[in-house]
Design a protein around this motif. Structure first.
Motif, PDB file in Angstrom:
ATOM      1  N   GLY A   1       0.794  -1.221   0.000  1.00 27.83           N
ATOM      2  CA  GLY A   1       0.000   0.000   0.000  1.00 27.83           C
ATOM      3  C   GLY A   1       0.827   1.272   0.000  1.00 27.83           C
ATOM      4  N   THR A   2       2.153   1.158   0.064  1.00 30.26           N
ATOM      5  CA  THR A   2       3.018   2.334   0.073  1.00 30.26           C
ATOM      6  C   THR A   2       3.052   2.990  -1.304  1.00 30.26           C
ATOM      7  OG1 THR A   2       4.418   1.309   1.760  1.00 30.26           O
ATOM      8  CG2 THR A   2       5.341   3.170   0.560  1.00 30.26           C
ATOM      9  N   SER A   3       2.918   4.305  -1.340  1.00 29.42           N
ATOM     10  CA  SER A   3       3.024   5.052  -2.584  1.00 29.42           C
ATOM     11  C   SER A   3       4.497   5.226  -2.941  1.00 29.42           C
ATOM     12  CB  SER A   3       2.345   6.416  -2.453  1.00 29.42           C
ATOM     13  OG  SER A   3       2.528   7.193  -3.625  1.00 29.42           O
ATOM     14  N   VAL A   4       4.859   4.847  -4.153  1.00 26.65           N
ATOM     15  CA  VAL A   4       6.258   4.862  -4.560  1.00 26.65           C
ATOM     16  C   VAL A   4       6.388   5.476  -5.948  1.00 26.65           C
ATOM     17  CG1 VAL A   4       6.858   2.830  -3.196  1.00 26.65           C
ATOM     18  CG2 VAL A   4       6.096   2.542  -5.561  1.00 26.65           C
ATOM     19  N   THR A   5       7.621   5.857  -6.273  1.00 26.75           N
ATOM     20  CA  THR A   5       8.008   6.224  -7.635  1.00 26.75           C
ATOM     21  C   THR A   5       8.981   5.166  -8.123  1.00 26.75           C
ATOM     22  OG1 THR A   5       7.718   8.590  -7.218  1.00 26.75           O
ATOM     23  CG2 THR A   5       9.092   7.966  -9.084  1.00 26.75           C
ATOM     24  N   ALA A   6       8.670   4.534  -9.232  1.00 26.69           N
ATOM     25  CA  ALA A   6       9.477   3.422  -9.722  1.00 26.69           C
ATOM     26  C   ALA A   6      10.035   3.748 -11.106  1.00 26.69           C
ATOM     27  CB  ALA A   6       8.652   2.141  -9.789  1.00 26.69           C
ATOM     28  N   HIS A   7      11.223   3.252 -11.342  1.00 25.13           N
ATOM     29  CA  HIS A   7      11.893   3.445 -12.632  1.00 25.13           C
ATOM     30  C   HIS A   7      11.735   2.185 -13.455  1.00 25.13           C
ATOM     31  CE1 HIS A   7      15.871   4.180 -15.009  1.00 25.13           C
ATOM     32  NE2 HIS A   7      14.791   4.490 -15.707  1.00 25.13           N
ATOM     33  N   ILE A   8      10.982   2.277 -14.526  1.00 24.11           N
ATOM     34  CA  ILE A   8      10.809   1.163 -15.455  1.00 24.11           C
ATOM     35  C   ILE A   8      11.302   1.593 -16.833  1.00 24.11           C
ATOM     36  CG2 ILE A   8       8.911   0.105 -14.177  1.00 24.11           C
ATOM     37  CD1 ILE A   8       6.956   1.451 -16.039  1.00 24.11           C
ATOM     38  N   LYS A   9      11.127   0.728 -17.817  1.00 21.54           N
ATOM     39  CA  LYS A   9      11.654   1.007 -19.151  1.00 21.54           C
ATOM     40  C   LYS A   9      11.059   2.279 -19.749  1.00 21.54           C
ATOM     41  CE  LYS A   9      12.161  -1.122 -23.710  1.00 21.54           C
ATOM     42  NZ  LYS A   9      11.851  -2.323 -24.552  1.00 21.54           N
ATOM     43  N   GLU A  10       9.776   2.533 -19.448  1.00 20.11           N
ATOM     44  CA  GLU A  10       9.105   3.702 -20.024  1.00 20.11           C
ATOM     45  C   GLU A  10       9.477   4.997 -19.328  1.00 20.11           C
ATOM     46  OE1 GLU A  10       7.767   0.945 -19.159  1.00 20.11           O
ATOM     47  OE2 GLU A  10       6.863   0.038 -20.948  1.00 20.11           O
ATOM     48  N   GLY A  11      10.075   4.944 -18.161  1.00 21.93           N
ATOM     49  CA  GLY A  11      10.449   6.147 -17.427  1.00 21.93           C
ATOM     50  C   GLY A  11      10.145   6.017 -15.951  1.00 21.93           C
ATOM     51  N   LEU A  12       9.931   7.152 -15.284  1.00 20.45           N
ATOM     52  CA  LEU A  12       9.605   7.204 -13.863  1.00 20.45           C
ATOM     53  C   LEU A  12       8.119   7.449 -13.691  1.00 20.45           C
ATOM     54  CD1 LEU A  12      12.552   9.364 -12.512  1.00 20.45           C
ATOM     55  CD2 LEU A  12      12.110   7.002 -11.928  1.00 20.45           C
ATOM     56  N   PHE A  13       7.464   6.585 -12.894  1.00 20.90           N
ATOM     57  CA  PHE A  13       6.023   6.698 -12.723  1.00 20.90           C
ATOM     58  C   PHE A  13       5.661   6.376 -11.275  1.00 20.90           C
ATOM     59  CE2 PHE A  13       6.767   5.557 -17.138  1.00 20.90           C
ATOM     60  CZ  PHE A  13       6.031   6.515 -17.810  1.00 20.90           C
ATOM     61  N   VAL A  14       4.538   6.963 -10.853  1.00 24.41           N
ATOM     62  CA  VAL A  14       4.037   6.755  -9.492  1.00 24.41           C
ATOM     63  C   VAL A  14       3.123   5.544  -9.477  1.00 24.41           C
ATOM     64  CG1 VAL A  14       2.610   7.741  -7.661  1.00 24.41           C
ATOM     65  CG2 VAL A  14       4.243   9.180  -8.868  1.00 24.41           C
ATOM     66  N   GLY A  15       3.234   4.761  -8.405  1.00 28.58           N
ATOM     67  CA  GLY A  15       2.385   3.581  -8.246  1.00 28.58           C
ATOM     68  C   GLY A  15       2.248   3.207  -6.787  1.00 28.58           C
ATOM     69  N   GLU A  16       1.738   2.011  -6.572  1.00 29.05           N
ATOM     70  CA  GLU A  16       1.489   1.516  -5.215  1.00 29.05           C
ATOM     71  C   GLU A  16       1.995   0.098  -5.090  1.00 29.05           C
ATOM     72  OE1 GLU A  16      -2.543   0.373  -3.050  1.00 29.05           O
ATOM     73  OE2 GLU A  16      -2.329   2.559  -3.177  1.00 29.05           O
ATOM     74  N   VAL A  17       2.641  -0.203  -3.960  1.00 27.60           N
ATOM     75  CA  VAL A  17       3.196  -1.538  -3.727  1.00 27.60           C
ATOM     76  C   VAL A  17       2.060  -2.522  -3.470  1.00 27.60           C
ATOM     77  CG1 VAL A  17       4.660  -2.938  -2.229  1.00 27.60           C
ATOM     78  CG2 VAL A  17       5.354  -0.619  -2.841  1.00 27.60           C
ATOM     79  N   GLU A  18       2.042  -3.613  -4.239  1.00 27.41           N
ATOM     80  CA  GLU A  18       1.040  -4.649  -4.060  1.00 27.41           C
ATOM     81  C   GLU A  18       1.598  -5.884  -3.378  1.00 27.41           C
ATOM     82  OE1 GLU A  18      -0.822  -5.584  -7.774  1.00 27.41           O
ATOM     83  OE2 GLU A  18      -2.380  -4.059  -7.499  1.00 27.41           O
ATOM     84  N   ALA A  19       2.878  -6.151  -3.566  1.00 28.80           N
ATOM     85  CA  ALA A  19       3.487  -7.348  -2.970  1.00 28.80           C
ATOM     86  C   ALA A  19       4.997  -7.169  -2.922  1.00 28.80           C
ATOM     87  CB  ALA A  19       3.121  -8.602  -3.765  1.00 28.80           C
ATOM     88  N   LEU A  20       5.622  -7.974  -2.069  1.00 32.99           N
ATOM     89  CA  LEU A  20       7.081  -7.984  -1.899  1.00 32.99           C
ATOM     90  C   LEU A  20       7.590  -9.399  -2.072  1.00 32.99           C
ATOM     91  CD1 LEU A  20       9.891  -7.023  -0.846  1.00 32.99           C
ATOM     92  CD2 LEU A  20       9.008  -7.389   1.459  1.00 32.99           C
TER      93      LEU A  20
END
Length: 280
Positions: free
Chosen positions: A163-182
């Protein structure tokens, strides 16, 4: 043209902050709509960040994940540590002359920057530090190995919860999302992104940065707790049943330990259970 200085001064990208390329373009667009006096520069920046390579450059230059922030943005720097050890009289922020800096640089040795061997060693060192931080996060450390973690900062970030709000770096760029699992086995997070069409991605922990407060773990408390657990009395530690650990008679077990617990204690529990069932 000094692009980095223009970026940092006009669209507020800092080394300690989170840089999102789409957010930067939104700021440039807002400047246009607000009738900014620097419209020409805003257009150039917006067009500049539409290109893939500049977007990647911004990510590599200013984006630091939680696990990497504790490595790169902490005081536990190799050069700073070396200077404090070799020149203990130097205080932070002290102004030095060019000659004094030349002496310090000569003492450090000949640099090998931009050589293949240098990059290989730096990547290996970075990955080693990441593995150590991950073991600290999972609390899988041995008190006897405390000296092996001297190159790790005193505080490291804890694992991100669901449920933590994060900014993640993927191939398309930097985007905001939410952690669903670890997934501790692969050191990655499953993140559901807010932008429509991106869906869910599995992202390594070195490409994930929390947008809010992160719980920190101190090495001192962690090793102290593990040291206490390792010094627990033998009778408290659970042990599998061992025939040699208790005495047997023709009526059954008479004394000793069974499953790490005293036989007399287990007998009392059985008697109490039978008494409760008879009254029910």
């Amino acid at each position: 043209v000094n692009v980095s200085s223009k970026l940092s001064s006009n669209i507020y990208i800092t080394t300690a902050g989170v840089t999102r390329c789409d957010h930067v373009m939104d700021q440039a667009g807002s400047a246009l709509e607000a009738g900014s006096t620097n419209i020409g520069l805003s257009i150039k920046i917006k067009n500049f960040l539409k290109v893939e390579k500049p977007r990647k450059w911004c990510c590599y230059e200013w984006f630091y994940s939680n696990i990497d922030r504790s490595i790169f943005l902490s005081e536990n720097d190799n050069f700073a540590t070396w200077v404090r050890r070799i020149y203990p009289d130097l205080e932070p922020g002290m102004k030095l002359t060019r000659l004094q800096w030349s002496v310090i640089r000569r003492s450090w040795g000949k640099p090998r920057r931009c050589s293949p061997k240098f990059f290989e060693e730096e990547r290996l060192t970075l990955e080693t530090k990441r593995r150590k931080i991950r073991r600290l996060q999972l609390q899988k450390v041995n008190p006897k190995d405390e000296m092996l973690y001297k190159d790790i900062p005193e505080e490291v970030p804890g694992l991100l919860i669901i449920g933590t709000s994060v900014t993640a770096h993927i191939k398309e760029g930097l985007f905001v999302g939410e952690v669903e699992a670890l997934d501790p086995n692969t050191s990655s997070y499953r993140i559901r992104f807010d932008r429509p069409g991106l869906g869910t991605h599995t992202v390594p922990d070195y490409n994930v940065l929390s947008n809010g407060f992160v719980d920190m773990i101190t090495k001192e408390s962690l090793f102290k707790n593990n040291n206490k657990n390792s010094q627990m009395p033998p009778e408290v530690v659970f042990q599998p049943p061992n025939v040699s650990s208790y005495m047997t008679t023709e009526h059954g077990i008479s004394s000793g330990y069974l499953g790490g617990y005293p036989v007399s204690f287990l007998r009392c529990i059985v008697k109490m259970n039978k008494t409760t069932e008879s009254k029910a």
